[in-house]
Design a protein around this motif. Sequence first.
Motif, short mmCIF file in Angstrom:
data_model
loop_
_atom_site.label_atom_id
_atom_site.label_comp_id
_atom_site.label_asym_id
_atom_site.label_seq_id
_atom_site.Cartn_x
_atom_site.Cartn_y
_atom_site.Cartn_z
N ALA A 174 0.81 -1.23 0.00
CA ALA A 174 0.00 0.00 0.00
C ALA A 174 0.84 1.28 0.00
CB ALA A 174 -0.93 -0.01 1.20
N ASN A 175 2.15 1.15 -0.24
CA ASN A 175 3.02 2.33 -0.38
C ASN A 175 3.51 2.41 -1.81
OD1 ASN A 175 4.13 0.94 2.54
ND2 ASN A 175 3.18 2.96 2.58
N PRO A 176 3.73 3.63 -2.32
CA PRO A 176 4.11 3.74 -3.74
C PRO A 176 5.47 3.10 -4.04
CG PRO A 176 4.11 5.91 -2.69
CD PRO A 176 3.57 4.94 -1.69
N MET A 177 5.46 2.20 -5.01
CA MET A 177 6.72 1.62 -5.50
C MET A 177 7.50 2.72 -6.22
SD MET A 177 7.23 -1.38 -8.38
CE MET A 177 6.44 -0.60 -9.79
N GLN A 178 8.81 2.72 -6.04
CA GLN A 178 9.67 3.55 -6.88
C GLN A 178 10.88 2.70 -7.21
OE1 GLN A 178 10.23 7.51 -5.48
NE2 GLN A 178 11.01 8.25 -7.41
N ARG A 179 10.75 1.96 -8.29
CA ARG A 179 11.77 0.96 -8.63
C ARG A 179 12.42 1.29 -9.96
NH1 ARG A 179 13.46 -3.93 -6.81
NH2 ARG A 179 11.99 -3.92 -5.09
N LEU A 180 13.72 1.11 -10.01
CA LEU A 180 14.48 1.30 -11.24
C LEU A 180 14.77 -0.08 -11.82
CD1 LEU A 180 16.17 3.05 -13.23
CD2 LEU A 180 18.07 2.84 -11.65
N LEU A 181 14.30 -0.32 -13.04
CA LEU A 181 14.55 -1.60 -13.70
C LEU A 181 15.66 -1.40 -14.73
CD1 LEU A 181 13.95 -4.53 -14.53
CD2 LEU A 181 12.06 -3.67 -15.94
N GLN A 182 16.80 -2.01 -14.44
CA GLN A 182 17.94 -1.89 -15.35
C GLN A 182 18.13 -3.17 -16.12
OE1 GLN A 182 21.69 -0.19 -13.96
NE2 GLN A 182 20.81 -0.37 -11.93
N GLY A 183 18.51 -3.03 -17.36
CA GLY A 183 18.84 -4.20 -18.16
C GLY A 183 19.56 -3.75 -19.39
N ASP A 184 20.53 -4.52 -19.80
CA ASP A 184 21.31 -4.14 -20.97
C ASP A 184 20.40 -4.13 -22.20
OD1 ASP A 184 23.46 -3.42 -22.45
OD2 ASP A 184 24.76 -5.07 -21.80
N VAL A 185 20.88 -3.54 -23.26
CA VAL A 185 20.15 -3.49 -24.53
C VAL A 185 19.70 -4.91 -24.90
CG1 VAL A 185 20.37 -2.93 -26.96
CG2 VAL A 185 21.57 -1.55 -25.28
N GLY A 186 18.39 -5.09 -25.17
CA GLY A 186 17.88 -6.40 -25.63
C GLY A 186 17.68 -7.43 -24.54
N SER A 187 17.67 -7.00 -23.26
CA SER A 187 17.53 -8.00 -22.18
C SER A 187 16.07 -8.35 -21.89
CB SER A 187 18.21 -7.50 -20.90
OG SER A 187 17.63 -6.28 -20.50
N GLY A 188 15.13 -7.61 -22.51
CA GLY A 188 13.71 -7.96 -22.34
C GLY A 188 13.01 -7.21 -21.23
N LYS A 189 13.24 -5.90 -21.14
CA LYS A 189 12.58 -5.08 -20.10
C LYS A 189 11.10 -4.84 -20.44
CE LYS A 189 15.60 -1.76 -20.66
NZ LYS A 189 16.53 -2.46 -21.54
N THR A 190 10.80 -4.72 -21.76
CA THR A 190 9.44 -4.31 -22.15
C THR A 190 8.40 -5.36 -21.77
OG1 THR A 190 10.52 -3.27 -24.04
CG2 THR A 190 8.14 -3.27 -24.05
N ILE A 191 8.71 -6.63 -21.94
CA ILE A 191 7.73 -7.67 -21.59
C ILE A 191 7.51 -7.70 -20.08
CG2 ILE A 191 9.43 -9.58 -21.57
CD1 ILE A 191 5.70 -9.79 -22.61
N VAL A 192 8.57 -7.42 -19.32
CA VAL A 192 8.44 -7.35 -17.85
C VAL A 192 7.49 -6.20 -17.49
CG1 VAL A 192 9.68 -6.83 -15.69
CG2 VAL A 192 10.68 -8.41 -17.36
N ALA A 193 7.68 -5.06 -18.18
CA ALA A 193 6.80 -3.90 -17.94
C ALA A 193 5.35 -4.25 -18.28
CB ALA A 193 7.28 -2.72 -18.76
N ALA A 194 5.13 -4.99 -19.38
CA ALA A 194 3.78 -5.37 -19.81
C ALA A 194 3.11 -6.26 -18.76
CB ALA A 194 3.84 -6.09 -21.16
N LEU A 195 3.87 -7.20 -18.22
CA LEU A 195 3.30 -8.12 -17.22
C LEU A 195 2.98 -7.38 -15.92
CD1 LEU A 195 5.66 -11.09 -18.07
CD2 LEU A 195 3.16 -11.15 -18.29
N ALA A 196 3.84 -6.39 -15.57
CA ALA A 196 3.56 -5.57 -14.38
C ALA A 196 2.30 -4.75 -14.62
CB ALA A 196 4.75 -4.64 -14.11
N ALA A 197 2.17 -4.20 -15.84
CA ALA A 197 0.99 -3.39 -16.19
C ALA A 197 -0.29 -4.21 -16.05
CB ALA A 197 1.13 -2.85 -17.61
N LEU A 198 -0.23 -5.49 -16.45
CA LEU A 198 -1.43 -6.34 -16.38
C LEU A 198 -1.89 -6.54 -14.94
CD1 LEU A 198 -0.83 -9.06 -19.13
CD2 LEU A 198 -2.49 -7.20 -19.14
N GLN A 199 -0.95 -6.64 -14.01
CA GLN A 199 -1.34 -6.80 -12.60
C GLN A 199 -2.13 -5.57 -12.13
OE1 GLN A 199 1.61 -8.38 -9.95
NE2 GLN A 199 0.83 -7.28 -8.18
N VAL A 200 -1.74 -4.39 -12.62
CA VAL A 200 -2.42 -3.15 -12.26
C VAL A 200 -3.81 -3.10 -12.91
CG1 VAL A 200 -2.27 -0.61 -12.43
CG2 VAL A 200 -0.20 -1.97 -12.04
N ILE A 201 -3.85 -3.44 -14.20
CA ILE A 201 -5.11 -3.39 -14.97
C ILE A 201 -6.13 -4.38 -14.40
CG2 ILE A 201 -6.11 -3.90 -17.25
CD1 ILE A 201 -3.39 -2.75 -18.41
#
Length: 688
Positions: A283-310
């Motif tokens: 119940a507290n605001p997340m403030q997380r930095l997601l680091q990953g080298d070029v091509g490590s697959g950050k976008t799909i992780v963001a999509a799956l996180a977005a689905l939990q919110v939706i």
Amino acid sequence: MNTPESNLFSCINQQLQQKLLKLGIRDELDLILHLPLRYEDETRLYPIKDIPDGKTVQVEGVIIHCEIITRPRRQLVCQIKDSTGILYIRFLNFYPSQVKAYSVGTRVRVFGEVRSGFFGSEMIHPKCRIVHEQALLADTLTPVYPTTAGVTQTTLVKLIQQALKNNHGAECLAETLPETVLAQYRLSGFKESVWLLHQPAPDAAMTLLQSRTHPAWRRIKFDELLAQQLSMRMHYRQRRSYQAPALQEKNHLTQTLLASLAFSLTDAQKKVLAEIKHDLATANPMQRLLQGDVGSGKTIVAALAALQVIENGYQVAIMAPTEILAEQHYQKFLSWLTSLGITVSWLSGSQKKKQREHELAEIASGNAMLVVGTHALFQEQVQFLRLGLVIVDEQHRFGVHQRLSLRLKGNQANWLPHQLMMSATPIPRTLSMSYYADLDVSVIDQLPPGRSPVITKLIDESRRNEVIARVREACHAGKQAYWVCPLIEESEVLQLKTAVETYEVLSQTFPDLKISLVHGRLNAQDKSAIMTAFNQGELQLLVATTVIEVGVDVPNASLMVIEHAERMGLSQLHQLRGRIGRGSEAGICVLLYQKPLSQIARERLRIIFEHTDGFEIARQDLKLRGPGEFLGTRQSGIPMLRFADLQKDMELLEAARAAAEHLLRHHSEAAQRHLQRWLGEKKEYLRV
């Protein structure tokens, strides 16, 4: 302490106050903390015959000859003599008053570096002043301060001495740290340290002072690092006092999306996804930095996180720094989420009014559950019904105020949305411990299987024809290629002109290939049409400016040529190189460079040639440029460290981290006093 105008400053004329502002000096505390760059030893005199070549010393003697010579260039040359020998002094720029003052028989003291010249030992442009016999020597080492046009060393010395000695200055020098902390970390007193740095005794260890390793410097650096750590910790705690929606895992939509993917998540992706999901459920605001080298697959992780919110009935905003990247995200999220019945909205600065109004209505009504956009998302008319998560891609490209305005869109009283920041520019450990200490950090430290490393080739501009042959060969073999135009930072107009010229030349060079040009000035529709054509294999060669630096994903593109690679930074070269080799075939990145190379350009090209690991490149980049340029904070507003050096002062940084925790727990008033001294009104910048 920083806000009231002190007595000393009210006596300084307006013109000088403006000049002092350029040095960051607003009040007496700033004067006291305006510490020397280096020191000069004017406490002793050297006999002329004993001076070793290359040593910087002070000499006293009588002028026995002085003349203006005109060859090889106009200059004033004097000879001074002491009881042991003769020294020549030369002034290449001088005033008539100097010619008059330095007459034969005048006694002078000169300070400078002695070297062998045509006639013998000489000093060029020494500090020179007229003295009488038996004149007293300085009783402390002479500080040399950072200065600016119109502010002399004499003015600074005078003002700093006044600040140190008046009543308000004494308050500024009061100790902020408890005795226990001073003893535990073997720190000298603050007042003693400041006085010593402004007025070191003749026997003070000059090498320790110059290298900034003296105990007095150690105290100043510790205090500065401690203030930064305290600020970060306090903001971390403050964030815990805000409310955010607790978004529990429901796993219906996430499982459906995972099942539809043609690939499996790597272990590293699963690990960071679990960390993000855990944060979203609190119940507290997340403030997380997601680091990953070029091509490590950050976008799909963001999509799956977005689905939990939706799945919990809240909206998600995704912000990218360029229209190309934002549109690429939009297309990707459309392909993943439309089949799940989720409305994905798109906002950009170049949209037609009617389309924009439609998108704004969808967002305000809550019908659009996921919104992708550029900085257009900041604008006031963008209103969310229930914003639960903000995802900022390439977060370092946005200023502090922009990031804050997007977070506050979800702010209802004491309520903030969760925030996930993504970066393909890895943050070295020293920076994540200091400038990013208020964030939780997740790292995807593994590339998806089947990725072939990109081969980097350094090729001199004189071998351009070989490169052209290589591009033709690759395109005829069914591959696609990028040709990246040189970066011209001084002028966007010049950058565009160069891109157009490069495109015209290459169109003539490759009449047999389908070529197009993409640059920052194209309207969104044209840009999108070109990128789609390239993505679908309708174009063989794409001439581009650095707008393709982030996020562009065309698996069939396996060759990239970067012109004038010596002009680009390491992060930019690494990002560009990451656009290729995204399919099963190994990519080749050709860095065309032009001689002569500066030392830093040579070093950059060596690093990018030898390393493919983004974290190692970032570490080397930090070493080359220092945190200021690395972070791009001149735009983003984070107060920079003035005295501590993260590369050299790691041990002090570790100590400051531990001390900050101790102070906040057991000495909160001391922590506040310490912060006020070092950050004053700058504290607010660190909220984001």
